[in-house]
Design a protein around this motif. Structure first.
Motif, PDB file in Angstrom:
ATOM      1  N   GLU A  62       0.562  -1.353  -0.055  1.00  0.00           N
ATOM      2  CA  GLU A  62       0.178   0.093   0.061  1.00  0.00           C
ATOM      3  C   GLU A  62       0.766   1.275   0.007  1.00  0.00           C
ATOM      4  O   GLU A  62       2.086   1.105   0.408  1.00  0.00           O
ATOM      5  N   GLN A  63       0.391   2.395  -0.559  1.00  0.00           N
ATOM      6  CA  GLN A  63       0.909   3.625  -0.658  1.00  0.00           C
ATOM      7  C   GLN A  63       1.758   4.051   0.678  1.00  0.00           C
ATOM      8  O   GLN A  63       2.878   4.623   0.802  1.00  0.00           O
ATOM      9  N   PRO A  64       0.904   4.119   1.577  1.00  0.00           N
ATOM     10  CA  PRO A  64       1.533   4.550   2.950  1.00  0.00           C
ATOM     11  C   PRO A  64       2.336   3.799   3.554  1.00  0.00           C
ATOM     12  O   PRO A  64       3.539   4.348   4.068  1.00  0.00           O
ATOM     13  N   SER A  65       2.394   2.660   3.522  1.00  0.00           N
ATOM     14  CA  SER A  65       3.699   1.537   3.708  1.00  0.00           C
ATOM     15  C   SER A  65       4.801   1.737   2.940  1.00  0.00           C
ATOM     16  O   SER A  65       6.107   2.043   3.445  1.00  0.00           O
ATOM     17  N   MET A  66       4.787   2.139   1.699  1.00  0.00           N
ATOM     18  CA  MET A  66       5.653   2.287   0.878  1.00  0.00           C
ATOM     19  C   MET A  66       6.455   3.588   1.164  1.00  0.00           C
ATOM     20  O   MET A  66       7.535   4.048   1.280  1.00  0.00           O
ATOM     21  N   ALA A  67       5.548   4.581   1.510  1.00  0.00           N
ATOM     22  CA  ALA A  67       6.171   6.002   1.907  1.00  0.00           C
ATOM     23  C   ALA A  67       6.788   5.659   2.909  1.00  0.00           C
ATOM     24  O   ALA A  67       7.804   6.540   3.169  1.00  0.00           O
ATOM     25  N   GLN A  68       6.517   5.180   3.923  1.00  0.00           N
ATOM     26  CA  GLN A  68       7.224   4.847   5.276  1.00  0.00           C
ATOM     27  C   GLN A  68       8.560   4.513   4.875  1.00  0.00           C
ATOM     28  O   GLN A  68       9.816   4.647   5.620  1.00  0.00           O
ATOM     29  N   LEU A  69       8.544   3.299   4.114  1.00  0.00           N
ATOM     30  CA  LEU A  69       9.683   2.426   3.940  1.00  0.00           C
ATOM     31  C   LEU A  69      10.743   3.205   2.959  1.00  0.00           C
ATOM     32  O   LEU A  69      11.881   3.358   3.261  1.00  0.00           O
ATOM     33  N   LEU A  70      10.215   4.217   1.998  1.00  0.00           N
ATOM     34  CA  LEU A  70      11.169   4.951   1.427  1.00  0.00           C
ATOM     35  C   LEU A  70      11.663   5.946   2.273  1.00  0.00           C
ATOM     36  O   LEU A  70      12.812   6.395   1.961  1.00  0.00           O
ATOM     37  N   SER A  71      10.914   6.632   3.161  1.00  0.00           N
ATOM     38  CA  SER A  71      11.543   7.616   3.811  1.00  0.00           C
ATOM     39  C   SER A  71      12.673   6.939   4.798  1.00  0.00           C
ATOM     40  O   SER A  71      13.913   7.597   4.961  1.00  0.00           O
ATOM     41  N   ARG A  72      12.526   5.624   5.457  1.00  0.00           N
ATOM     42  CA  ARG A  72      13.792   5.275   6.033  1.00  0.00           C
ATOM     43  C   ARG A  72      14.771   4.960   5.037  1.00  0.00           C
ATOM     44  O   ARG A  72      16.116   5.026   5.432  1.00  0.00           O
ATOM     45  N   MET A  73      14.625   4.503   3.755  1.00  0.00           N
ATOM     46  CA  MET A  73      15.644   3.996   2.770  1.00  0.00           C
ATOM     47  C   MET A  73      16.339   5.388   2.409  1.00  0.00           C
ATOM     48  O   MET A  73      17.534   5.248   2.243  1.00  0.00           O
ATOM     49  N   GLU A  74      15.617   6.353   2.423  1.00  0.00           N
ATOM     50  CA  GLU A  74      16.349   7.611   1.856  1.00  0.00           C
ATOM     51  C   GLU A  74      17.242   8.385   2.948  1.00  0.00           C
ATOM     52  O   GLU A  74      18.201   8.479   2.770  1.00  0.00           O
ATOM     53  N   ARG A  75      16.598   8.021   4.132  1.00  0.00           N
ATOM     54  CA  ARG A  75      17.483   8.216   5.303  1.00  0.00           C
ATOM     55  C   ARG A  75      18.697   7.718   5.467  1.00  0.00           C
ATOM     56  O   ARG A  75      19.863   8.036   5.803  1.00  0.00           O
ATOM     57  N   ASP A  76      18.717   6.353   5.223  1.00  0.00           N
ATOM     58  CA  ASP A  76      19.886   5.414   5.178  1.00  0.00           C
ATOM     59  C   ASP A  76      20.703   5.258   4.033  1.00  0.00           C
ATOM     60  O   ASP A  76      21.346   4.501   3.560  1.00  0.00           O
ATOM     61  N   GLU A  77      20.311   6.401   2.925  1.00  0.00           N
ATOM     62  CA  GLU A  77      21.123   6.514   1.734  1.00  0.00           C
ATOM     63  C   GLU A  77      20.929   5.577   0.768  1.00  0.00           C
ATOM     64  O   GLU A  77      21.976   5.200   0.275  1.00  0.00           O
ATOM     65  N   LEU A  78      19.750   4.564   0.784  1.00  0.00           N
ATOM     66  CA  LEU A  78      19.728   3.435  -0.250  1.00  0.00           C
ATOM     67  C   LEU A  78      18.986   3.808  -1.483  1.00  0.00           C
ATOM     68  O   LEU A  78      19.001   3.213  -2.748  1.00  0.00           O
ATOM     69  N   VAL A  79      18.064   4.944  -1.162  1.00  0.00           N
ATOM     70  CA  VAL A  79      17.424   5.453  -2.388  1.00  0.00           C
ATOM     71  C   VAL A  79      17.547   6.739  -2.539  1.00  0.00           C
ATOM     72  O   VAL A  79      17.786   7.724  -1.536  1.00  0.00           O
ATOM     73  N   GLN A  80      17.290   7.593  -3.646  1.00  0.00           N
ATOM     74  CA  GLN A  80      17.384   9.147  -3.625  1.00  0.00           C
ATOM     75  C   GLN A  80      16.066   9.485  -4.633  1.00  0.00           C
ATOM     76  O   GLN A  80      15.497   8.635  -5.398  1.00  0.00           O
ATOM     77  N   ARG A  81      15.439  10.610  -4.265  1.00  0.00           N
ATOM     78  CA  ARG A  81      14.334  11.091  -5.066  1.00  0.00           C
ATOM     79  C   ARG A  81      14.966  12.179  -6.180  1.00  0.00           C
ATOM     80  O   ARG A  81      15.719  12.988  -5.882  1.00  0.00           O
ATOM     81  N   VAL A  82      14.847  11.888  -7.242  1.00  0.00           N
ATOM     82  CA  VAL A  82      15.195  12.847  -8.325  1.00  0.00           C
ATOM     83  C   VAL A  82      13.981  13.281  -9.209  1.00  0.00           C
ATOM     84  O   VAL A  82      12.937  12.819  -9.277  1.00  0.00           O
ATOM     85  N   LEU A  83      14.149  14.523  -9.939  1.00  0.00           N
ATOM     86  CA  LEU A  83      13.326  15.256 -10.393  1.00  0.00           C
ATOM     87  C   LEU A  83      12.618  14.352 -11.841  1.00  0.00           C
ATOM     88  O   LEU A  83      13.573  13.631 -12.447  1.00  0.00           O
ATOM     89  N   ASP A  84      11.590  14.265 -12.023  1.00  0.00           N
ATOM     90  CA  ASP A  84      10.855  13.451 -13.279  1.00  0.00           C
ATOM     91  C   ASP A  84      11.368  14.443 -14.376  1.00  0.00           C
ATOM     92  O   ASP A  84      10.729  15.781 -14.383  1.00  0.00           O
ATOM     93  N   PRO A  85      11.968  14.084 -15.464  1.00  0.00           N
ATOM     94  CA  PRO A  85      12.445  14.759 -16.636  1.00  0.00           C
ATOM     95  C   PRO A  85      11.194  15.013 -17.321  1.00  0.00           C
ATOM     96  O   PRO A  85      10.753  16.283 -17.941  1.00  0.00           O
ATOM     97  N   ALA A  86      10.073  14.333 -17.202  1.00  0.00           N
ATOM     98  CA  ALA A  86       8.680  14.508 -18.081  1.00  0.00           C
ATOM     99  C   ALA A  86       7.953  15.484 -17.391  1.00  0.00           C
ATOM    100  O   ALA A  86       6.950  15.993 -17.923  1.00  0.00           O
ATOM    101  N   ASP A  87       8.050  15.578 -15.739  1.00  0.00           N
ATOM    102  CA  ASP A  87       7.267  16.557 -15.070  1.00  0.00           C
ATOM    103  C   ASP A  87       7.975  17.073 -14.001  1.00  0.00           C
ATOM    104  O   ASP A  87       8.167  16.386 -12.859  1.00  0.00           O
ATOM    105  N   GLY A  88       8.430  18.280 -14.113  1.00  0.00           N
ATOM    106  CA  GLY A  88       9.238  18.937 -13.256  1.00  0.00           C
ATOM    107  C   GLY A  88       8.834  19.148 -11.646  1.00  0.00           C
ATOM    108  O   GLY A  88       9.442  19.233 -10.841  1.00  0.00           O
ATOM    109  N   ARG A  89       7.304  18.793 -11.517  1.00  0.00           N
ATOM    110  CA  ARG A  89       6.943  18.713 -10.298  1.00  0.00           C
ATOM    111  C   ARG A  89       6.985  17.700  -9.492  1.00  0.00           C
ATOM    112  O   ARG A  89       6.604  17.532  -8.434  1.00  0.00           O
ATOM    113  N   SER A  90       7.062  16.462 -10.413  1.00  0.00           N
ATOM    114  CA  SER A  90       7.174  15.185  -9.625  1.00  0.00           C
ATOM    115  C   SER A  90       8.652  14.622  -9.223  1.00  0.00           C
ATOM    116  O   SER A  90       9.644  15.074 -10.091  1.00  0.00           O
ATOM    117  N   ARG A  91       8.736  13.835  -8.504  1.00  0.00           N
ATOM    118  CA  ARG A  91       9.899  13.047  -8.295  1.00  0.00           C
ATOM    119  C   ARG A  91       9.826  11.551  -8.564  1.00  0.00           C
ATOM    120  O   ARG A  91       8.712  10.810  -8.494  1.00  0.00           O
TER     121      ARG A  91
END
Length: 152
Positions: A62-91
């Motif tokens: 589910e989206q909420p579970s994914m959001a929590q997991l990604l927050s922890r993974m970003e904190r641990d430097e396993l993933v990064q959020r990058v700008l979507d080249p097709a939509d500069g408002r999205s990551r």
């Protein structure tokens, strides 16, 4: 213990999954990873940068579970959020250099443990097990789709 298989094979599948997770937990933690992160990391490795929604669907959470997991993974430097080249408002979510480096080591841990789990099974038995589990998974996915359609 009574014959679990006669009562509920899904219970046995759960027990096998938990035992496998316990075996890989420590070696993965030594790599800075957890079992729950691997589907996300492998999906990103295979598909490249994708949206959080696409990632949640691919990993079947589910989206909420994914959001929590990604927050922890970003904190641990396993993933990064990058700008979507097709939509500069999205990551988009992508693998970090650290995760890219650790994934082959994690794969070795998983492969070695899988070999232990399947020890003594012939190639034919392993193929049959694989086919049967795919059928069970397909049945469960159909049931989930039915529930989701009913809830719309």
């Amino acid at each position: 213990m009574s014959n679990v298989l006669d009562k509920n094979p899904m219970r046995l599948i759960g027990m096998v999954s938990r035992s496998f997770s316990r075996l890989v937990d420590l070696p993965l933690r030594e790599l800075g990873l957890t079992v729950s992160q691997l589907p996300v990391l492998v999906t990103l490795k295979n598909f490249g940068a994708i949206s959080q929604g696409e990632l949640a669907r691919a990993v079947r959470v589910e989206q909420p579970s994914m959001a929590q997991l990604l927050s922890r993974m970003e904190r641990d430097e396993l993933v990064q959020r990058v700008l979507d080249p097709a939509d500069g408002r999205s990551r988009l979510i992508s693998l970090s250099a650290l995760a890219t480096c650790q994934l082959p080591k994690a794969k070795r841990v998983m492969d070695q443990t899988c070999s232990q789990a399947l020890e003594g099974l012939s190639a034919e038995e392993q193929m049959l097990l694989h086919k049967l589990l795919l059928k069970v998974d397909a049945n469960l996915n159909r049931a989930l789709e039915h529930i989701q359609q009913a809830n719309k």
